[in-house]
Design an enzyme around this catalytic site. Structure first.
Site, mmCIF file in Angstrom:
data_model
loop_
_atom_site.group_PDB
_atom_site.id
_atom_site.type_symbol
_atom_site.label_atom_id
_atom_site.label_comp_id
_atom_site.label_asym_id
_atom_site.label_seq_id
_atom_site.Cartn_x
_atom_site.Cartn_y
_atom_site.Cartn_z
ATOM 1 N N ARG A 1 -1.165 -9.024 13.463
ATOM 2 C CA ARG A 1 -1.507 -7.920 12.412
ATOM 3 C C ARG A 1 -2.344 -8.450 11.246
ATOM 4 O O ARG A 1 -3.242 -7.780 10.829
ATOM 5 C CB ARG A 1 -0.341 -7.195 11.832
ATOM 6 C CG ARG A 1 0.370 -6.584 13.058
ATOM 7 C CD ARG A 1 1.740 -5.750 12.596
ATOM 8 N NE ARG A 1 1.794 -4.852 11.346
ATOM 9 C CZ ARG A 1 2.818 -4.527 10.763
ATOM 10 N NH1 ARG A 1 4.038 -5.384 10.935
ATOM 11 N NH2 ARG A 1 2.702 -3.591 9.927
ATOM 12 N N LYS B 1 0.831 -1.333 -0.121
ATOM 13 C CA LYS B 1 -0.126 0.135 -0.088
ATOM 14 C C LYS B 1 0.775 1.288 -0.058
ATOM 15 O O LYS B 1 0.468 1.998 -0.712
ATOM 16 C CB LYS B 1 -0.793 0.094 1.308
ATOM 17 C CG LYS B 1 -2.019 -0.811 1.443
ATOM 18 C CD LYS B 1 -2.692 -0.404 2.575
ATOM 19 C CE LYS B 1 -2.189 -0.607 3.817
ATOM 20 N NZ LYS B 1 -1.457 -1.523 4.478
ATOM 21 N N ARG C 1 11.388 -2.980 12.840
ATOM 22 C CA ARG C 1 10.191 -2.410 13.578
ATOM 23 C C ARG C 1 9.712 -3.666 14.704
ATOM 24 O O ARG C 1 9.625 -4.786 14.105
ATOM 25 C CB ARG C 1 9.002 -2.099 12.701
ATOM 26 C CG ARG C 1 9.083 -0.682 12.099
ATOM 27 C CD ARG C 1 7.909 -0.462 11.041
ATOM 28 N NE ARG C 1 6.642 -0.789 11.217
ATOM 29 C CZ ARG C 1 5.815 -0.962 10.568
ATOM 30 N NH1 ARG C 1 5.754 -0.173 9.480
ATOM 31 N NH2 ARG C 1 4.496 -1.248 10.710
ATOM 32 N N ARG D 1 11.902 -6.883 6.407
ATOM 33 C CA ARG D 1 12.073 -5.625 6.063
ATOM 34 C C ARG D 1 12.626 -4.881 6.962
ATOM 35 O O ARG D 1 12.787 -5.001 8.132
ATOM 36 C CB ARG D 1 10.346 -4.973 5.979
ATOM 37 C CG ARG D 1 10.111 -3.489 6.017
ATOM 38 C CD ARG D 1 8.664 -2.998 5.638
ATOM 39 N NE ARG D 1 8.011 -3.328 6.588
ATOM 40 C CZ ARG D 1 6.677 -2.829 6.701
ATOM 41 N NH1 ARG D 1 6.136 -2.546 5.771
ATOM 42 N NH2 ARG D 1 5.979 -2.788 7.839
HETATM 43 P P1 AMP Z 1 1.074 0.231 9.583
HETATM 44 O O1 AMP Z 1 2.370 1.026 9.560
HETATM 45 O O2 AMP Z 1 0.055 0.885 8.975
HETATM 46 O O3 AMP Z 1 0.995 -1.174 9.462
HETATM 47 O O4 AMP Z 1 0.774 0.598 11.210
HETATM 48 C C1 AMP Z 1 1.406 0.141 12.184
HETATM 49 C C2 AMP Z 1 0.420 0.129 13.461
HETATM 50 O O5 AMP Z 1 -0.021 1.420 13.657
HETATM 51 C C3 AMP Z 1 -0.850 -0.751 13.356
HETATM 52 O O6 AMP Z 1 -0.375 -2.254 13.610
HETATM 53 C C4 AMP Z 1 -1.630 -0.161 14.418
HETATM 54 O O7 AMP Z 1 -1.037 -0.715 15.644
HETATM 55 C C5 AMP Z 1 -1.466 1.380 14.162
HETATM 56 N N1 AMP Z 1 -2.181 1.836 13.264
HETATM 57 C C6 AMP Z 1 -1.956 2.445 12.064
HETATM 58 N N2 AMP Z 1 -3.011 2.910 11.532
HETATM 59 C C7 AMP Z 1 -3.986 2.645 12.248
HETATM 60 C C8 AMP Z 1 -5.535 2.868 12.271
HETATM 61 N N3 AMP Z 1 -5.970 3.416 11.092
HETATM 62 N N4 AMP Z 1 -6.103 2.606 13.162
HETATM 63 C C9 AMP Z 1 -5.567 1.856 14.179
HETATM 64 N N5 AMP Z 1 -4.486 1.948 14.432
HETATM 65 C C10 AMP Z 1 -3.660 1.998 13.443
#
Ligand code: AMP
Length: 215
Positions: free
Chosen positions: A171, A13, A160, A127
């Site tokens: 996740r 994405k 991370r 990653r």
């Molecule tokens: P990502 O980098 O998009 O995978 O986000 C990393 C983490 O941030 C996720 O596993 C959630 O804990 C938090 N997070 C990111 N975006 C959201 C969202 N829209 N709603 C809730 N938690 C989020």
């Protein structure tokens, strides 16, 4: 151009978002990056969010809705935006509808970036990310030029916390339970399109243009 990108973590994405943002001259709003920045700065939001993020759970809707509402008020988002990683639950999708309605706007596209779980697990576990500029590398497919250092700003790369195998699995479960229902939500509105998340980088801009219906 107002676009939402939906898809599991690690599906690609972020790469699509960056290309579409550059293509249409609109900002990419990545809630994961905003939350990680809040964690680094240890703001009240960051302190609350950290535990959820480290476990691979979603940060509660109200916090993220407020964050996005504020961000969308900034002047660079007036003519459009790419939302990467938001909405991620039906409550967030409803909140986004309300936010847009208040300013008489609506989404132009929802793009579903999809990829098989095995490919995602391989991608995420290999990653490495730059904690300073958010650049992303992959130990095999896109290694940094200097081992362990960011190509852009030379900061030491990190894995991370949530890219560790047990958290990746959580996740993906959270995505299936909470975010996947949004595919139906947007399908009913007739705004959703889909694209594979592993299209070759050279071909991706043209593929995105085709899917988004512009030349
Ligand atoms: P990502 O980098 O998009 O995978 O986000 C990393 C983490 O941030 C996720 O596993 C959630 O804990 C938090 N997070 C990111 N975006 C959201 C969202 N829209 N709603 C809730 N938690 C989020």
């Amino acid at each position: 151009m107002r676009v939402v990108l939906l898809g599991p973590p690690g599906s690609g994405k972020g790469t699509c978002a960056k290309i579409i943002g550059e293509m249409y001259g609109v900002p990419v709003i990545t809630t994961g990056d905003m939350l990680r920045a809040a964690v680094v700065r240890a703001t009240p939001l960051g302190v609350t969010a950290k535990g959820y993020m480290d476990r691979g759970e979603l940060v509660p809707d109200d916090f993220v809705n407020d964050l996005v509402r504020e961000r969308l008020r900034e002047s660079d988002a007036t003519n459009g935006f790419i939302l990467d990683g938001y909405p991620r639950s039906p409550k967030q999708a409803e909140a986004l509808e309300r936010i847009l309605k208040q300013s008489g706007k609506r989404l132009d596209h929802v793009l579903h970036v999809y990829l098989e779980n095995e490919v995602i697990i391989d991608r995420l576990s290999k990653r490495r990310s730059c904690p300073k500029c958010s650049a992303i590398f992959h130990l095999e497919n896109k290694p940094p030029r200097v081992n362990g250092r960011c190509d852009v700003c030379a900061t030491a790369l990190v894995q991370r916390n949530d890219d560790k195998p047990e958290v990746i699995r959580r996740r993906l479960e959270v995505y299936r339970e909470k975010t996947q229902p949004l595919l139906d939500f947007y399908e009913k509105k007739g705004v959703i399109n889909a694209i594979r998340g592993d299209i070759d980088l050279k071909e991706l801009p043209a593929a995105l243009r085709r899917v988004l219906g512009y030349c």
